[in-house]
Design a protein around this motif. Sequence first.
Motif, short mmCIF file in Angstrom:
data_model
loop_
_atom_site.label_atom_id
_atom_site.label_comp_id
_atom_site.label_asym_id
_atom_site.label_seq_id
_atom_site.Cartn_x
_atom_site.Cartn_y
_atom_site.Cartn_z
N UNK A 1 10.38 -17.89 12.86
CA UNK A 1 10.64 -17.66 11.44
C UNK A 1 9.78 -16.50 10.94
N UNK A 2 10.45 -15.52 10.31
CA UNK A 2 9.76 -14.38 9.70
C UNK A 2 9.48 -14.73 8.24
N UNK A 3 8.21 -14.68 7.84
CA UNK A 3 7.83 -15.14 6.50
C UNK A 3 7.36 -14.01 5.59
N UNK A 4 6.86 -12.90 6.14
CA UNK A 4 6.30 -11.86 5.27
C UNK A 4 6.31 -10.51 6.00
N UNK A 5 6.52 -9.45 5.20
CA UNK A 5 6.50 -8.08 5.69
C UNK A 5 5.64 -7.23 4.77
N UNK A 6 4.61 -6.60 5.31
CA UNK A 6 3.70 -5.72 4.57
C UNK A 6 3.88 -4.29 5.09
N UNK A 7 4.15 -3.35 4.14
CA UNK A 7 4.45 -1.97 4.52
C UNK A 7 3.56 -1.00 3.77
N UNK A 8 3.24 0.11 4.43
CA UNK A 8 2.52 1.23 3.84
C UNK A 8 3.18 2.53 4.28
N UNK A 9 3.28 3.46 3.34
CA UNK A 9 3.82 4.80 3.62
C UNK A 9 2.70 5.80 3.40
N UNK A 10 2.43 6.63 4.41
CA UNK A 10 1.35 7.61 4.34
C UNK A 10 1.94 9.01 4.47
N UNK A 11 1.39 9.91 3.67
CA UNK A 11 1.73 11.33 3.73
C UNK A 11 0.43 12.12 3.81
#
Length: 276
Positions: free
Chosen positions: A171-181
């Motif tokens: 079971x997938x419960x959470x997704x944390x994302x970051x975008x860097x430039x």
Amino acid sequence: MPRPRCSVRILPSTMGGKLSRLWKTPDQKESEDKLILPRQLDAEDEIANYASINDSAASCVGIARQSCVNCPTCRGTGRIPGEQEKQLVALIPYGDQRLKPRRTKLYVCLAVTICLLTTSLSIFFLFPRSIAVLPAGLNGSSIGFDANTTSMYLNMTNVLNITNNNFYVVTVVQLDMEVLHQSLVVGKTTVKTLLNMNPLQSGQIYYMVASTISDDNTYNICTWTKVKVHNILLHIQGTLTCTYLCHSEQLAFEDYQYVDCRGNATLPHPLYHRLP
């Protein structure tokens, strides 16, 4: 005139006993037989009572001059009193079949084989395997410009491929994302999801990240008409939290994407699975 001689012959004791027996009355003979025969019969009965249960063929019936008597303990009922259950001891002959193990090696080998097979199958199916997380790329984007602050507002929709290589549900419960430039964090998002991955199955998660890029050089590249290529490189990294078998695991992944910032929008395009 000579006297006649008188001779007396003494008979042996055995002969005397025989003669005395012959001289006894019938009543005396019958009384002596009653005294001798019971002892012989009692001895024969005692031997028969201690016979093994395996010698069932040697029963009381059919044996000459032998009689059966009741057991002194159970008195022929085949049962013993309950209060004497812990006091009496049963005697079993050494050659009795009940003392010989029957198929013991077969049962032991079968039990060991079943235990080993069960353990091997449990380890094979329950052993944790890797959960593959692979970014599928950009699905769509929209860009806005602010000339006063020389900033860009970028909204991206990305796709994440997930493959469950286990033999149980993940079971997938959470997704944390970051975008860097240029090593600066320009966007961040957290997606609370509940995706059940069946055994040996794959799935996809769509997520959107809103980013704000405040850089003069990037703003000029995207807005300058003399430049033919208007692409910016973004570094995407994230963490996917999964649970299985009462255990939680975090899977990290990253990807680099080129985004065309000249137009106002990038239309969704077909997704292609990238090889690892």
